[in-house]
Motif scaffolding. Structure first.
Motif, PDB file in Angstrom:
ATOM      1  N   UNK A   1      85.812 -51.262 -31.370  1.00  0.00           N
ATOM      2  CA  UNK A   1      86.187 -49.920 -30.943  1.00  0.00           C
ATOM      3  C   UNK A   1      87.286 -49.933 -29.875  1.00  0.00           C
ATOM      4  N   UNK A   2      87.219 -50.861 -28.924  1.00  0.00           N
ATOM      5  CA  UNK A   2      88.165 -50.849 -27.817  1.00  0.00           C
ATOM      6  C   UNK A   2      88.288 -52.237 -27.210  1.00  0.00           C
ATOM      7  N   UNK A   3      89.489 -52.563 -26.710  1.00  0.00           N
ATOM      8  CA  UNK A   3      89.693 -53.829 -26.012  1.00  0.00           C
ATOM      9  C   UNK A   3      88.838 -53.916 -24.756  1.00  0.00           C
ATOM     10  N   UNK A   4      88.441 -52.770 -24.220  1.00  0.00           N
ATOM     11  CA  UNK A   4      87.583 -52.754 -23.034  1.00  0.00           C
ATOM     12  C   UNK A   4      86.225 -53.387 -23.330  1.00  0.00           C
ATOM     13  N   UNK A   5      85.810 -53.354 -24.600  1.00  0.00           N
ATOM     14  CA  UNK A   5      84.509 -53.890 -24.986  1.00  0.00           C
ATOM     15  C   UNK A   5      84.503 -55.388 -25.229  1.00  0.00           C
ATOM     16  N   UNK A   6      85.656 -56.040 -25.119  1.00  0.00           N
ATOM     17  CA  UNK A   6      85.701 -57.485 -25.334  1.00  0.00           C
ATOM     18  C   UNK A   6      84.824 -58.218 -24.328  1.00  0.00           C
ATOM     19  N   UNK A   7      84.187 -59.295 -24.803  1.00  0.00           N
ATOM     20  CA  UNK A   7      83.471 -60.156 -23.883  1.00  0.00           C
ATOM     21  C   UNK A   7      84.450 -60.992 -23.073  1.00  0.00           C
TER      22      UNK A   7
ATOM     23  N   UNK B   1      94.342 -61.734 -23.381  1.00  0.00           N
ATOM     24  CA  UNK B   1      95.286 -61.786 -22.266  1.00  0.00           C
ATOM     25  C   UNK B   1      96.332 -62.866 -22.493  1.00  0.00           C
ATOM     26  N   UNK B   2      95.902 -64.002 -23.013  1.00  0.00           N
ATOM     27  CA  UNK B   2      96.849 -65.086 -23.293  1.00  0.00           C
ATOM     28  C   UNK B   2      97.833 -64.677 -24.388  1.00  0.00           C
ATOM     29  N   UNK B   3      97.335 -64.033 -25.441  1.00  0.00           N
ATOM     30  CA  UNK B   3      98.206 -63.632 -26.550  1.00  0.00           C
ATOM     31  C   UNK B   3      99.217 -62.578 -26.131  1.00  0.00           C
ATOM     32  N   UNK B   4      98.947 -61.879 -25.033  1.00  0.00           N
ATOM     33  CA  UNK B   4      99.878 -60.876 -24.517  1.00  0.00           C
ATOM     34  C   UNK B   4     100.676 -61.373 -23.315  1.00  0.00           C
ATOM     35  N   UNK B   5     100.549 -62.649 -22.999  1.00  0.00           N
ATOM     36  CA  UNK B   5     101.222 -63.201 -21.819  1.00  0.00           C
ATOM     37  C   UNK B   5     102.698 -63.481 -22.107  1.00  0.00           C
ATOM     38  N   UNK B   6     103.487 -63.564 -21.039  1.00  0.00           N
ATOM     39  CA  UNK B   6     104.925 -63.802 -21.179  1.00  0.00           C
ATOM     40  C   UNK B   6     105.204 -65.116 -21.893  1.00  0.00           C
ATOM     41  N   UNK B   7     104.448 -66.160 -21.556  1.00  0.00           N
ATOM     42  CA  UNK B   7     104.677 -67.459 -22.181  1.00  0.00           C
ATOM     43  C   UNK B   7     104.485 -67.411 -23.690  1.00  0.00           C
ATOM     44  N   UNK B   8     103.405 -66.769 -24.133  1.00  0.00           N
ATOM     45  CA  UNK B   8     103.147 -66.716 -25.568  1.00  0.00           C
ATOM     46  C   UNK B   8     104.159 -65.806 -26.270  1.00  0.00           C
TER      47      UNK B   8
ATOM     48  N   UNK C   1      95.147 -53.325 -27.670  1.00  0.00           N
ATOM     49  CA  UNK C   1      94.756 -53.800 -28.999  1.00  0.00           C
ATOM     50  C   UNK C   1      94.563 -52.636 -29.977  1.00  0.00           C
ATOM     51  N   UNK C   2      95.533 -51.731 -30.007  1.00  0.00           N
ATOM     52  CA  UNK C   2      95.447 -50.610 -30.931  1.00  0.00           C
ATOM     53  C   UNK C   2      95.458 -51.073 -32.377  1.00  0.00           C
ATOM     54  N   UNK C   3      94.375 -50.819 -33.103  1.00  0.00           N
ATOM     55  CA  UNK C   3      94.256 -51.267 -34.490  1.00  0.00           C
ATOM     56  C   UNK C   3      94.070 -52.765 -34.635  1.00  0.00           C
ATOM     57  N   UNK C   4      93.925 -53.460 -33.512  1.00  0.00           N
ATOM     58  CA  UNK C   4      93.845 -54.922 -33.546  1.00  0.00           C
ATOM     59  C   UNK C   4      92.488 -55.385 -33.016  1.00  0.00           C
ATOM     60  N   UNK C   5      92.447 -56.580 -32.399  1.00  0.00           N
ATOM     61  CA  UNK C   5      91.178 -57.134 -31.945  1.00  0.00           C
ATOM     62  C   UNK C   5      90.394 -57.733 -33.091  1.00  0.00           C
ATOM     63  N   UNK C   6      89.077 -57.730 -32.967  1.00  0.00           N
ATOM     64  CA  UNK C   6      88.230 -58.306 -34.011  1.00  0.00           C
ATOM     65  C   UNK C   6      88.260 -57.443 -35.266  1.00  0.00           C
ATOM     66  N   UNK C   7      88.485 -58.086 -36.410  1.00  0.00           N
ATOM     67  CA  UNK C   7      88.408 -57.436 -37.717  1.00  0.00           C
ATOM     68  C   UNK C   7      87.324 -58.135 -38.530  1.00  0.00           C
TER      69      UNK C   7
END
Length: 276
Positions: free
Chosen positions: A88-94, A102-109, A128-134
């Motif tokens: 439902x939301x990136x806020x719900x991530x463990x 966070x790593x996938x959205x980092x400047x280095x990556x 993670x709009x439309x993204x995250x766990x599928x």
């Protein structure tokens, strides 16, 4: 003020240093210059398939903290085009999922992706709009389509989709393969098996059609973690939602067989197929 060419040259000059700084986080099978050539020359449209890109322990920890599909953290999509579930939301991530996102959205990556694809100025999406766990459950699917070209929250231009599969011991007989189609969606040109720690990076385009084959299991779901990457919209850019292939391009089975697929459990379907 630096020109676009100068900026790109500066990026390329530093990217190998960035790649070396990420060696404990990513495992590339070849130099980024070679990965770029693979991406640009891939058929039917630019993409990369990379096995074991991330530490397996990271993905294992993410699986351990995933809640069951009955949890209200999931949104379930059930319609004629797709049967799947998203977080439902990136806020719900463990904690582990949060650190991975966070790593996938980092400047280095982001710089690493730019070097491998040639798309500069990439912007991630921490929401993670439309993204995250599928999750595509037993019997689930995703019909032939081209992804929507914009983020509905920010208005940014979607350029790349990245999927990292989380399926241990996935047998091809279980289905769930990703299919990549030609530019009029009439022919599947490539099939990607959704095995554990396989990552697909693909260009988003109006003619970049793809689909997920039905999952032919009574007990297992096809799982992945998705991210999208963006740039600022170009001139004359027109936003649109997902584009589905015309129905007359999609193979049609007899009505009785289609009804059987919709109504019968996969184990019964497999038994019927084995009867000559």
């Amino acid at each position: 003020m630096q020109t676009e060419t100068a900026i790109k040259t500066t990026h390329i000059g530093h990217i190998e240093g960035i790649a070396s700084m990420l060696t404990d986080r990513v495992n590339l099978p070849a130099p980024t210059t070679e990965m770029y050539q693979r991406y640009k020359n891939a058929v039917p449209f630019p993409h990369l398939v990379i096995d074991n890109l991330f530490p397996k322990e990271t993905l294992e920890d993410m699986l351990e903290e995933l809640p069951p599909l009955t949890d209200d953290k999931w949104v379930h999509d059930r319609n004629a085009q797709s049967v799947k579930s998203n977080f439902r939301s990136a806020v719900d991530l463990g904690p582990c999922g949060y650190q991975f996102a966070a790593f996938l959205n980092s400047a280095g990556f982001l710089y690493l992706l730019s070097e491998m694809t040639g798309i500069w100025g990439l912007l991630g999406d921490p929401y993670l709009g439309g993204a995250g766990y599928h999750v595509v459950p037993a019997g689930g699917k995703f019909e032939i389509h081209a992804d929507r070209n914009t983020d509905m929250n920010t208005g940014l231009f979607r350029r790349l989709a990245m999927l990292t599969y989380l399926n241990h011991d996935w047998d091809p007989a279980l289905g769930g393969q990703l299919e990549l189609y030609n530019d009029d969606a009439t022919k599947c040109e490539k099939v990607v098996e959704p095995i554990f720690n396989r990552t697909l990076i693909m260009e988003i385009g109006d003619k970049n059609f793809h689909a997920v084959r039905p999952v032919l299991s009574d007990t297992r779901s096809r799982m992945s973690f998705a991210t999208y990457y963006h740039t600022v919209g170009e001139k004359d850019f027109k936003a649109h939602s997902s584009i589905y292939a015309p129905t007359f391009y999609q193979q049609k089975e007899p009505l009785g067989r289609r009804l059987a697929k919709d109504l019968l459990p996969p184990i019964v379907l497999r038994a019927l197929k084995s009867v000559k």
